[in-house]
Enzyme design. Structure first.
Site, PDB file in Angstrom:
ATOM      1  N   SER A  22       5.202 -40.244  27.316  1.00 56.46           N
ATOM      2  CA  SER A  22       4.478 -39.324  26.430  1.00 56.46           C
ATOM      3  C   SER A  22       2.979 -39.405  26.688  1.00 56.46           C
ATOM      4  O   SER A  22       2.205 -38.719  26.063  1.00 56.46           O
ATOM      5  CB  SER A  22       4.788 -39.629  24.958  1.00 56.46           C
ATOM      6  OG  SER A  22       4.489 -40.982  24.659  1.00 56.46           O
ATOM      7  N   ASN A 109       6.302 -48.031  16.192  1.00 53.85           N
ATOM      8  CA  ASN A 109       6.783 -47.056  15.204  1.00 53.85           C
ATOM      9  C   ASN A 109       5.785 -46.860  14.068  1.00 53.85           C
ATOM     10  O   ASN A 109       5.511 -45.728  13.661  1.00 53.85           O
ATOM     11  CB  ASN A 109       8.141 -47.497  14.651  1.00 53.85           C
ATOM     12  CG  ASN A 109       9.197 -47.586  15.743  1.00 53.85           C
ATOM     13  OD1 ASN A 109       8.938 -47.192  16.883  1.00 53.85           O
ATOM     14  ND2 ASN A 109      10.361 -48.108  15.414  1.00 53.85           N
ATOM     15  N   THR A 154      -0.491   2.016   1.795  1.00 54.93           N
ATOM     16  CA  THR A 154       0.773   1.320   1.549  1.00 54.93           C
ATOM     17  C   THR A 154       1.779   2.025   2.442  1.00 54.93           C
ATOM     18  O   THR A 154       1.656   3.238   2.663  1.00 54.93           O
ATOM     19  CB  THR A 154       1.233   1.410   0.079  1.00 54.93           C
ATOM     20  OG1 THR A 154       1.444   2.780  -0.264  1.00 54.93           O
ATOM     21  CG2 THR A 154       0.198   0.816  -0.882  1.00 54.93           C
ATOM     22  N   HIS A 155       2.701   1.299   2.993  1.00 54.40           N
ATOM     23  CA  HIS A 155       3.650   1.871   3.968  1.00 54.40           C
ATOM     24  C   HIS A 155       2.906   2.510   5.140  1.00 54.40           C
ATOM     25  O   HIS A 155       3.438   3.416   5.775  1.00 54.40           O
ATOM     26  CB  HIS A 155       4.571   2.900   3.309  1.00 54.40           C
ATOM     27  CG  HIS A 155       5.161   2.431   2.012  1.00 54.40           C
ATOM     28  ND1 HIS A 155       6.359   1.760   1.930  1.00 54.40           N
ATOM     29  CD2 HIS A 155       4.686   2.504   0.745  1.00 54.40           C
ATOM     30  CE1 HIS A 155       6.608   1.451   0.666  1.00 54.40           C
ATOM     31  NE2 HIS A 155       5.602   1.885  -0.076  1.00 54.40           N
ATOM     32  N   SER A 276      -8.100  -2.375  31.614  1.00 58.46           N
ATOM     33  CA  SER A 276      -6.828  -2.191  32.296  1.00 58.46           C
ATOM     34  C   SER A 276      -7.077  -2.231  33.792  1.00 58.46           C
ATOM     35  O   SER A 276      -8.095  -1.742  34.276  1.00 58.46           O
ATOM     36  CB  SER A 276      -6.227  -0.839  31.901  1.00 58.46           C
ATOM     37  OG  SER A 276      -5.331  -0.379  32.895  1.00 58.46           O
ATOM     38  N   ASN A 284      -9.048  -2.668  25.535  1.00 53.86           N
ATOM     39  CA  ASN A 284      -7.913  -3.118  24.723  1.00 53.86           C
ATOM     40  C   ASN A 284      -8.275  -4.293  23.817  1.00 53.86           C
ATOM     41  O   ASN A 284      -9.000  -5.190  24.236  1.00 53.86           O
ATOM     42  CB  ASN A 284      -6.759  -3.537  25.637  1.00 53.86           C
ATOM     43  CG  ASN A 284      -6.256  -2.390  26.493  1.00 53.86           C
ATOM     44  OD1 ASN A 284      -6.249  -1.240  26.047  1.00 53.86           O
ATOM     45  ND2 ASN A 284      -5.852  -2.691  27.715  1.00 53.86           N
ATOM     46  N   GLU A 289      -4.076  -8.933  19.842  1.00 52.94           N
ATOM     47  CA  GLU A 289      -2.660  -8.949  20.235  1.00 52.94           C
ATOM     48  C   GLU A 289      -2.216 -10.371  20.540  1.00 52.94           C
ATOM     49  O   GLU A 289      -1.117 -10.794  20.176  1.00 52.94           O
ATOM     50  CB  GLU A 289      -2.458  -8.064  21.459  1.00 52.94           C
ATOM     51  CG  GLU A 289      -2.770  -6.599  21.168  1.00 52.94           C
ATOM     52  CD  GLU A 289      -2.909  -5.789  22.458  1.00 52.94           C
ATOM     53  OE1 GLU A 289      -1.996  -5.819  23.284  1.00 52.94           O
ATOM     54  OE2 GLU A 289      -3.957  -5.136  22.625  1.00 52.94           O
ATOM     55  N   TYR A 316      13.162 -44.755  12.595  1.00 46.87           N
ATOM     56  CA  TYR A 316      12.576 -44.158  13.790  1.00 46.87           C
ATOM     57  C   TYR A 316      13.662 -43.853  14.821  1.00 46.87           C
ATOM     58  O   TYR A 316      14.574 -44.654  15.048  1.00 46.87           O
ATOM     59  CB  TYR A 316      11.534 -45.098  14.429  1.00 46.87           C
ATOM     60  CG  TYR A 316      10.930 -44.515  15.700  1.00 46.87           C
ATOM     61  CD1 TYR A 316       9.849 -43.640  15.627  1.00 46.87           C
ATOM     62  CD2 TYR A 316      11.487 -44.780  16.953  1.00 46.87           C
ATOM     63  CE1 TYR A 316       9.318 -43.063  16.779  1.00 46.87           C
ATOM     64  CE2 TYR A 316      10.961 -44.207  18.107  1.00 46.87           C
ATOM     65  CZ  TYR A 316       9.885 -43.349  18.010  1.00 46.87           C
ATOM     66  OH  TYR A 316       9.370 -42.769  19.137  1.00 46.87           O
TER      67      TYR A 316
HETATM   68  N1  ARG Z   1       5.627 -42.861  22.171  1.00 45.17           N
HETATM   69  C1  ARG Z   1       6.398 -43.118  21.008  1.00 45.17           C
HETATM   70  C2  ARG Z   1       6.318 -41.900  20.059  1.00 45.17           C
HETATM   71  O1  ARG Z   1       5.491 -41.117  20.283  1.00 45.17           O
HETATM   72  C3  ARG Z   1       5.856 -44.300  20.268  1.00 45.17           C
HETATM   73  C4  ARG Z   1       6.886 -45.046  19.512  1.00 45.17           C
HETATM   74  C5  ARG Z   1       7.873 -45.639  20.449  1.00 45.17           C
HETATM   75  N2  ARG Z   1       8.769 -46.511  19.748  1.00 45.17           N
HETATM   76  C6  ARG Z   1       9.837 -46.974  20.346  1.00 45.17           C
HETATM   77  N3  ARG Z   1      10.592 -47.741  19.614  1.00 45.17           N
HETATM   78  N4  ARG Z   1      10.178 -46.663  21.561  1.00 45.17           N
HETATM   79  O2  ARG Z   1       7.101 -41.770  19.149  1.00 45.17           O
END
Ligand code: ARG
Length: 456
Positions: A22, A109, A154-155, A276, A284, A289, A316
Site C-alpha cells: 500500500s 492496526n 421548475t421542471h 473543440s 465548451n 461537465e 481488523y
Molecule cells: N497497510 C495496512 C492498512 O492500510 C496497515 C495495517 C496492516 N495490518 C496488518 N495486520 N497487516 O490497513
C-alpha cells in the site's frame, strides 16, 4: 526479510508483494504517521517502557526521516508494504536495536486508524476553509448583481421570476450544510485509537491520555475492538463529500444550461472552458461537465467504503487497506473542485439583458394573478382555475398574457380589475415577495447581509 518475518521460512512472492503493498498510496500519510510515532514514543518513555534517551533519539530521527521524505530523498520498496513499515525500518536502519523499540505496545492496526484520523482531521479543516472561499465567491457575485431578475424554473419550465442573487444564494445554503456536516463528522474523527493494539489493547502500562493530549484529540476510544475495526468516520467523511459533490454538480448543470445558446444567461471566462478539435466556433463548459463526472466517482468512493465494511467480521481485516484509495480520491476530488469553482464564479460574466428578456415572459406572473384574486376573497382553487382558463384563452388566441384588454381577461376572470393589467411587471412581482426567505429585493438583501457577516 520483512519486519514480521520471524515465523516465516520463505519470502513473499513478487506478485504477492505487488498485490499487497500500500506504500504506493499510503506514503502520503507519512507526516501523520511520524506525528503519531513521536507522540507514542514520548509516552513510552514517560511510562517507563523505553529509556528516555531512546525516545529522544527516535523522536529526533523521525524528524530527519520527515525531512528526507519532504525532500524526495527517501527510498520506497514494496517489500516493506506500507508507510508504517518504511518509517520503522528507516529508524532501525539508523538507530539499530534502540529504534526497534518504537512499535512497543502498538500494532499497525491501531497505527493506521490513528494516521487516518489525523489525516482526515487536517483534510476536514482544509475543506471547510475551501468551502468558505467558495461561498464567498458566490456571495460576491450575488452582491455585485442585487437587482438582476431571471426566470426561476421548475421542471425546467418557466415558473416565476426570481433574483439571480437569490438563485446563487441557494447554493451558499447548500455549501453551508456541507461545511456543517464536515464539522460534525470531525467530532467523530477526533478520537484517539492508539492503545487498541491489534485488537485487544496491551499488557504494557501505556498512557493513552498522554498520547491523546499530545495529538490534540478530544478523547480516547472506549473499545479496542471498535478502535481498530471502525471506519464509520471515513464513511461519514466521504458521505459528506458525496453530498458536497452533488451540490457542485447541480450548480454545474445550471451553469451548463446558462451557457447554452438557448439560455445564453452567462459566459464563463475562457480560462475555464475548452474548445473543440474539429468545430472552430466551440467554447465548451468542460469544467462543469467534469464536475458532474467526478461526482459520480465520489459516489463510487462512498459505495466502495460501505461495501468494504459490510461483510467484515471484527476486527481488523486486510480489506481495510483499500479504504485509503476511496478516501483519498474523494478528498482530492473535493479539493480540486474547491480550487476551480471560486475563480470560475468570480470571473463569470452575466448577460443581464438576456436574463431580463427571458424574465419578461408574462406567464411567469400567472401565479401573481391568482394570488391577487385570493386577496379579493376568491378561494385559491377557483382563482387557479380562472387564471388557467385565461392562459388557455391567450394560447388559443395567439396572445401573450399581457396582450389582452381587461374585457378579454374578464371572460375567464370576472373579478379582474384594471390593476390586474399591471401585474406583469417582473420588478413588481419580485418586489412583492417580502417574506423571509423569499426572492424579494429586501429579503435577498437580508440574506446577503447575513452571509457577508457570517463569512467575514
Ligand atoms: N497497510 C495496512 C492498512 O492500510 C496497515 C495495517 C496492516 N495490518 C496488518 N495486520 N497487516 O490497513
Amino acid at each position: 526479510m520483512a519486519l514480521w518475518g520471524g515465523r516465516f521460512s520463505s519470502d513473499t512472492r513478487d506478485e504477492v508483494a505487488r498485490y499487497s503493498e500500500s506504500i504506493s498510496f499510503d506514503k502520503r500519510l507519512y507526516r501523520h504517521d511520524i506525528d503519531g510515532s513521536r507522540a507514542h514514543v514520548k509516552m513510552l518513555a514517560a511510562a517507563g517502557i523505553i529509556p528516555q534517551e531512546t525516545a529522544e533519539a527516535i523522536r529526533a530521527e523521525l524528524l530527519n526521516i520527515r525531512s528526507r521524505i519532504d525532500a524526495g530523498d527517501f527510498k520506497y520498496d514494496i517489500s516493506l508494504e506500507d508507510i508504517h513499515m518504511h518509517i520503522e525500518s528507516a529508524l532501525i536502519g539508523v538507530l539499530g536495536t534502540e529504534g526497534a523499540r518504537v512499535h512497543s505496545g502498538r500494532s499497525r492496526n491501531d497505527q493506521v486508524a490513528l494516521d487516518l484520523r489525523l489525516y482526515l482531521r487536517d483534510e476536514i479543516d482544509l475543506l471547510i476553509e475551501g468551502i468558505h472561499r467558495f461561498q464567498n465567491a458566490l456571495v460576491g457575485m450575488a452582491a455585485a448583481h442585487p437587482r438582476v431578475i431571471m426566470p426561476g424554473f421548475t421542471h425546467l419550465q418557466h415558473a416565476q421570476v426570481v433574483l439571480f442573487a437569490h438563485h446563487l444564494l441557494a447554493y451558499v445554503e447548500m455549501l453551508d450544510r456541507d461545511a456543517e456536516r464536515l464539522a460534525d463528522c470531525r467530532k467523530r474523527v477526533n478520537i484517539m485509537p492508539l492503545g487498541s493494539g491489534a485488537l485487544a489493547g496491551s499488557t504494557l502500562p501505556l498512557d493513552r491520555e498522554l498520547v491523546c493530549a499530545e495529538l490534540g484529540f478530544d478523547r480516547v476510544t472506549r473499545n479496542s475492538m471498535d478502535g481498530v475495526a471502525d471506519r464509520d468516520f471515513a464513511i461519514e467523511f466521504t458521505s459528506a463529500l458525496a453530498v458536497f459533490a452533488m451540490h457542485t454538480s447541480r450548480l454545474s448543470e445550471d451553469l451548463i444550461l446558462w451557457c447554452s445558446q438557448e439560455f445564453d444567461f452567462v459566459e464563463l471566462d475562457d480560462a475555464f472552458c475548452t474548445g473543440s478539435s474539429l468545430m472552430p466556433q466551440k467554447k465548451n463548459p468542460d469544467v462543469c461537465e467534469l464536475t458532474r463526472g467526478k461526482t459520480a466517482r465520489v459516489y463510487g468512493d462512498l459505495t466502495a467504503l460501505l461495501t468494504l465494511c459490510k461483510g467484515l467480521p471484527l476486527t481488523y481485516n486486510r480489506d481495510l487497506q483499500e479504504d485509503k484509495l476511496a478516501i483519498f480520491d474523494a478528498a482530492d476530488t473535493a479539493e480540486q473542485i474547491l480550487a476551480v469553482y471560486p475563480p470560475m464564479i468570480e470571473t463569470m460574466k452575466l448577460k443581464e439583458e438576456n436574463m431580463r428578456r427571458a424574465a419578461n415572459d408574462p406567464a411567469l406572473m400567472a401565479t401573481d394573478l391568482a394570488e391577487k384574486l385570493v386577496e379579493l376573497g376568491v378561494p385559491f382553487r377557483t382563482a387557479h382555475h380562472r387564471v388557467g382558463s385565461f392562459v388557455k384563452w391567450c394560447k388559443e388566441n395567439g396572445r401573450l398574457l399581457n396582450e389582452t384588454t381587461l374585457e378579454e381577461m374578464q371572460i375567464s376572470i370576472p373579478e379582474a380589475t384594471e390593476e390586474f393589467l399591471t401585474l406583469f411587471d417582473p420588478d413588481n412581482s419580485v418586489a412583492k415577495r417580502r417574506l423571509t426567505g423569499g426572492t424579494g429585493f429586501d429579503p435577498v438583501a437580508d440574506q446577503l447581509a447575513f452571509w457577508q457577516e457570517k463569512l467575514k
